[in-house]
Scaffold this motif. Structure first.
Motif, short mmCIF file in Angstrom:
data_model
loop_
_atom_site.label_atom_id
_atom_site.label_comp_id
_atom_site.label_asym_id
_atom_site.label_seq_id
_atom_site.Cartn_x
_atom_site.Cartn_y
_atom_site.Cartn_z
N THR A 254 0.87 -1.17 0.00
CA THR A 254 0.00 0.00 0.00
C THR A 254 0.91 1.23 0.00
OG1 THR A 254 -1.84 1.12 1.14
CG2 THR A 254 -0.18 0.08 2.52
N PRO A 255 0.59 2.27 -0.78
CA PRO A 255 1.49 3.42 -0.87
C PRO A 255 1.52 4.23 0.43
CG PRO A 255 -0.54 3.83 -2.08
CD PRO A 255 -0.58 2.41 -1.67
N ALA A 256 2.69 4.72 0.79
CA ALA A 256 2.85 5.55 1.98
C ALA A 256 2.39 6.97 1.71
CB ALA A 256 4.31 5.54 2.43
N THR A 257 1.88 7.62 2.74
CA THR A 257 1.55 9.04 2.64
C THR A 257 2.81 9.89 2.72
OG1 THR A 257 -0.59 8.60 3.69
CG2 THR A 257 0.16 10.88 3.66
N ALA A 258 3.75 9.46 3.56
CA ALA A 258 5.03 10.16 3.70
C ALA A 258 6.03 9.20 4.33
CB ALA A 258 4.87 11.40 4.57
N GLY A 259 7.32 9.58 4.25
CA GLY A 259 8.36 8.79 4.90
C GLY A 259 9.23 8.03 3.91
N SER A 260 10.15 7.25 4.45
CA SER A 260 11.07 6.48 3.61
C SER A 260 11.42 5.16 4.29
CB SER A 260 12.36 7.28 3.36
OG SER A 260 13.09 7.46 4.57
N VAL A 261 11.77 4.17 3.47
CA VAL A 261 12.19 2.86 3.95
C VAL A 261 13.45 2.46 3.19
CG1 VAL A 261 11.65 0.40 4.13
CG2 VAL A 261 9.87 2.10 4.58
N THR A 262 14.52 2.20 3.92
CA THR A 262 15.77 1.74 3.32
C THR A 262 16.00 0.29 3.72
OG1 THR A 262 16.72 3.97 3.47
CG2 THR A 262 18.25 2.15 3.09
N PHE A 263 16.10 -0.58 2.72
CA PHE A 263 16.33 -2.00 2.96
C PHE A 263 17.63 -2.43 2.28
CE2 PHE A 263 15.96 -6.39 1.38
CZ PHE A 263 15.93 -7.06 2.59
N ASP A 264 18.56 -2.90 3.07
CA ASP A 264 19.85 -3.38 2.56
C ASP A 264 20.51 -2.34 1.65
OD1 ASP A 264 21.86 -5.28 2.45
OD2 ASP A 264 20.98 -6.38 0.76
N GLY A 265 20.42 -1.08 2.08
CA GLY A 265 21.05 0.00 1.34
C GLY A 265 20.23 0.60 0.21
N LYS A 266 19.05 0.05 -0.07
CA LYS A 266 18.20 0.54 -1.16
C LYS A 266 16.99 1.28 -0.59
CE LYS A 266 19.32 -3.35 -4.23
NZ LYS A 266 18.75 -4.51 -4.96
N GLU A 267 16.68 2.42 -1.18
CA GLU A 267 15.49 3.18 -0.80
C GLU A 267 14.30 2.58 -1.55
OE1 GLU A 267 12.55 4.95 0.23
OE2 GLU A 267 14.31 5.57 1.34
N LEU A 268 13.46 1.83 -0.82
CA LEU A 268 12.40 1.06 -1.47
C LEU A 268 11.36 1.94 -2.16
CD1 LEU A 268 11.64 -1.85 1.03
CD2 LEU A 268 13.15 -1.85 -0.96
N PHE A 269 11.04 3.08 -1.57
CA PHE A 269 9.98 3.90 -2.13
C PHE A 269 10.38 4.59 -3.43
CE2 PHE A 269 7.72 4.67 2.22
CZ PHE A 269 7.44 3.32 2.27
N SER A 270 11.67 4.60 -3.75
CA SER A 270 12.11 5.22 -4.99
C SER A 270 12.37 4.20 -6.10
CB SER A 270 13.40 6.03 -4.74
OG SER A 270 14.46 5.17 -4.36
N LEU A 271 12.24 2.91 -5.78
CA LEU A 271 12.49 1.88 -6.78
C LEU A 271 11.36 1.83 -7.80
CD1 LEU A 271 13.78 -1.16 -4.67
CD2 LEU A 271 15.13 0.53 -5.93
#
Length: 325
Positions: free
Chosen positions: A68-85
């Motif tokens: 589900t899309p986030a309203t705001a914020g960021s998530v970095t997994f194993d060095g990758k910014e997931l919301f920008s992928l």
């Protein structure tokens, strides 16, 4: 020596759902399901996430995975910014993090056999050889305690515990780094719960897995977690090592949860902390501390000002003005 970066970093995640009403279906407000949540998870640890039903735990998990899309914020997994992928990059990254859902019956396709369900992630991520998929499926079934003879059977032929083992096998077959466990034992009998928890613990040790374990019961996450995060009405109120949460809880809400844990010895009398009132609506959360409407220690400051998470040593964080005195 430089400290390794956390496997997962969640920063200021918000998820608001719009509410429409009236004859013209006008926007009437937002449900604040998750509101400014931040935490990190280290490689190899189990991070417990607890709170009452409706506090935003499952929504947070779905937002982290971009289901589900986030309203705001960021998530970095194993060095990758997931919301920008982009879509293709996200699909490739998803083999590194999987999810186990609460209800094993509704999360399994009733028209697919157990073998098809478990091996489907391999097909999605490019393993085209049928024999290789079958070999890895049998290997994973053995890991979770499922017999080879179950391969051609359907979900309705199994018990709840066996179906949850199928769900675990499906999430495990790609050998991910992170598995998000969304209340994986809450729909099971108590005797089966312990079996599934022990299985998850064994798999973590064998494959070096990292878990986020979601539950509404503190005694369940205690069995598995290195650290515990307590949520209330879309907010984090306390984070700490498991022994600190159970031995020195700082937030009144956490203390109430700990006091509610059943004790097997009938002669032992625990001082229960009974909370009055109901949880406020996430559509119209109270001003100030969201817990003040039920907190026996709430003062005027709690009603006007929102507390922030502060570190009280050893990574033990709490959002409560009581601890500042």
């Amino acid at each position: 020596m430089k400290k390794e970066a956390p496997l997962l970093e969640v920063r200021h995640i918000k998820k608001y759902f719009p509410v429409y009403g009236g004859s013209l279906s006008k926007l009437q407000g937002y449900v604040h399901a998750v509101d400014d949540v931040s935490f990190s998870v280290e490689q190899g640890e189990t991070f417990g996430l607890v709170g009452e039903s409706g506090c935003g735990k499952s929504t947070l998990m779905q937002t982290i995975m971009r289901l589900t899309p986030a309203t705001a914020g960021s998530v970095t997994f194993d060095g990758k910014e997931l919301f920008s992928l982009k879509k293709r990059e996200l699909r490739s990254s998803r083999k590194e993090f999987q999810i186990i859902y609460q209800d094993p019956f509704s999360s399994l396709n009733p028209r697919m056999t157990i073998g098809e369900i478990i091996s489907e992630p391999l097909l999605v991520h490019g393993v085209k050889e049928a024999e290789e998929r079958k070999r890895r499926t049998f290997e994973t079934m053995a890991d979770v305690g499922l017999q080879k003879s179950f391969y051609d059977r359907y979900p309705h032929e199994f018990s709840g515990g066996q179906r949850q083992r199928v769900s675990i096998a499906r999430s495990l077959i790609l050998r991910p780094k992170l598995i998000l466990c969304d209340e994986p034992v809450s729909a099971l009998d108590v005797s089966i719960q312990s079996q599934i928890l022990n299985l998850l613990k064994e798999l973590r040790a064998r494959y070096g897995l990292t878990y986020i374990f979601v539950s509404h019961a503190l005694n369940v996450v205690r069995h598995l977690s290195n650290r515990i995060c307590v949520m209330y009405l879309g907010k984090i109120v306390e984070i700490g090592r498991t022994e600190d949460i159970f031995g020195n809880a700082l937030h009144p809400y956490t203390k109430a949860l700990v006091s509610a844990i059943p004790v097997p010895d009938p002669a032992f009398q625990r001082n229960r902390i009974l909370l009055k009132g109901d949880v406020a609506s996430p559509k119209d959360p109270p001003k100030g501390c969201r817990f003040h409407t039920r907190c026996p220690f709430a003062g005027e400051r709690c009603m006007e000002e929102e507390p922030v998470l502060r570190d009280y040593g050893n990574g033990h964080q709490c959002a409560c003005f009581l601890n500042e005195r």
